[in-house]
Motif scaffolding. Structure first.
Motif, short mmCIF file in Angstrom:
data_model
loop_
_atom_site.label_atom_id
_atom_site.label_comp_id
_atom_site.label_asym_id
_atom_site.label_seq_id
_atom_site.Cartn_x
_atom_site.Cartn_y
_atom_site.Cartn_z
N THR A 87 0.82 -1.21 0.00
CA THR A 87 0.00 0.00 0.00
C THR A 87 0.86 1.26 0.00
N GLY A 88 2.18 1.11 -0.09
CA GLY A 88 3.06 2.26 -0.18
C GLY A 88 3.51 2.83 1.15
N ALA A 89 3.13 2.21 2.25
CA ALA A 89 3.52 2.68 3.58
C ALA A 89 4.86 2.03 3.94
N LEU A 90 5.93 2.53 3.33
CA LEU A 90 7.22 1.86 3.43
C LEU A 90 7.85 1.93 4.82
N SER A 91 7.67 3.02 5.52
CA SER A 91 8.21 3.13 6.87
C SER A 91 7.55 2.10 7.80
N GLU A 92 6.22 1.98 7.70
CA GLU A 92 5.51 1.00 8.50
C GLU A 92 5.91 -0.42 8.11
N ALA A 93 6.12 -0.63 6.81
CA ALA A 93 6.56 -1.95 6.33
C ALA A 93 7.91 -2.30 6.95
N GLU A 94 8.84 -1.37 6.91
CA GLU A 94 10.16 -1.61 7.48
C GLU A 94 10.06 -1.93 8.97
N ASN A 95 9.25 -1.17 9.70
CA ASN A 95 9.08 -1.41 11.13
C ASN A 95 8.49 -2.79 11.40
N SER A 96 7.53 -3.20 10.58
CA SER A 96 6.92 -4.52 10.75
C SER A 96 7.92 -5.63 10.47
N PHE A 97 8.72 -5.45 9.41
CA PHE A 97 9.74 -6.46 9.10
C PHE A 97 10.77 -6.56 10.22
N LYS A 98 11.17 -5.42 10.76
CA LYS A 98 12.13 -5.42 11.88
C LYS A 98 11.55 -6.13 13.09
N LYS A 99 10.26 -5.88 13.36
CA LYS A 99 9.61 -6.54 14.50
C LYS A 99 9.54 -8.04 14.27
N ALA A 100 9.20 -8.46 13.06
CA ALA A 100 9.14 -9.89 12.74
C ALA A 100 10.51 -10.54 12.97
N TYR A 101 11.54 -9.89 12.48
CA TYR A 101 12.90 -10.39 12.63
C TYR A 101 13.28 -10.49 14.11
N SER A 102 12.95 -9.46 14.87
CA SER A 102 13.24 -9.44 16.30
C SER A 102 12.49 -10.55 17.04
N LEU A 103 11.21 -10.71 16.73
CA LEU A 103 10.41 -11.74 17.39
C LEU A 103 10.91 -13.14 17.05
N ALA A 104 11.48 -13.28 15.88
CA ALA A 104 12.02 -14.58 15.47
C ALA A 104 13.41 -14.80 16.05
N GLY A 105 13.85 -13.92 16.93
CA GLY A 105 15.16 -14.06 17.55
C GLY A 105 16.30 -13.83 16.59
N GLY A 106 16.02 -13.04 15.54
CA GLY A 106 17.05 -12.75 14.56
C GLY A 106 17.27 -13.89 13.57
N ASP A 107 16.47 -14.93 13.69
CA ASP A 107 16.61 -16.09 12.81
C ASP A 107 15.50 -16.04 11.77
N VAL A 108 15.84 -15.60 10.57
CA VAL A 108 14.82 -15.45 9.54
C VAL A 108 14.19 -16.78 9.16
#
Length: 127
Positions: A87-108
């Motif tokens: 939807t073009g909300a790139l800042s929110e997308a980046e934050n969500s991806f960072k949160k996913a990565y963090s929640l996964a313990g840095g293990d993609v």
């Protein structure tokens, strides 16, 4: 309404979605949520189904609700990031991806997106 009826709807809706039969999956998942508004699995599945059917704005609504209910699920934040990006909300997308990565313990590898492509032409795990 019997609890088994809700569970049957949830299972049927997610099964249609897995088979990429979005026309049947969407109304069944919506009906399941009408019966049980706190159904985290149905809410997530509905968001992913909207995402896979190229309806990212609608996916955002449901994935945000899923994230509110399960703030520790990396998969939800990965899908939310994709919906934001679409939807073009790139800042929110980046934050969500960072949160996913963090929640996964840095293990993609822990984030299902990397094993199953959630784009319209791919497959997706609803687990």
């Amino acid at each position: 309404i019997f609890p088994d009826y809700f569970l049957a709807l949830e299972l049927l809706g997610t099964e249609y979605a897995k088979r990429e039969d979005f026309e049947n999956a969407l109304p069944i998942l919506i009906h399941a949520i009408e019966i049980n508004r706190d159904a985290s699995k149905s809410i997530y599945a509905l968001g992913v189904t909207y995402l896979k059917s190229n309806r990212s704005a609608e996916a955002l609504i449901w994935l945000q609700r899923a994230a509110e209910r399960d703030a520790k699920n990396a998969n939800i934040f990965m899908m939310l990031g994709i919906a934001y990006g679409n939807t073009g909300a790139l800042s929110e997308a980046e934050n969500s991806f960072k949160k996913a990565y963090s929640l996964a313990g840095g293990d993609v590898a822990e984030v299902h997106y990397y094993g199953d492509t959630p784009m319209p032409s791919g497959s997706l795990s609803y687990s």
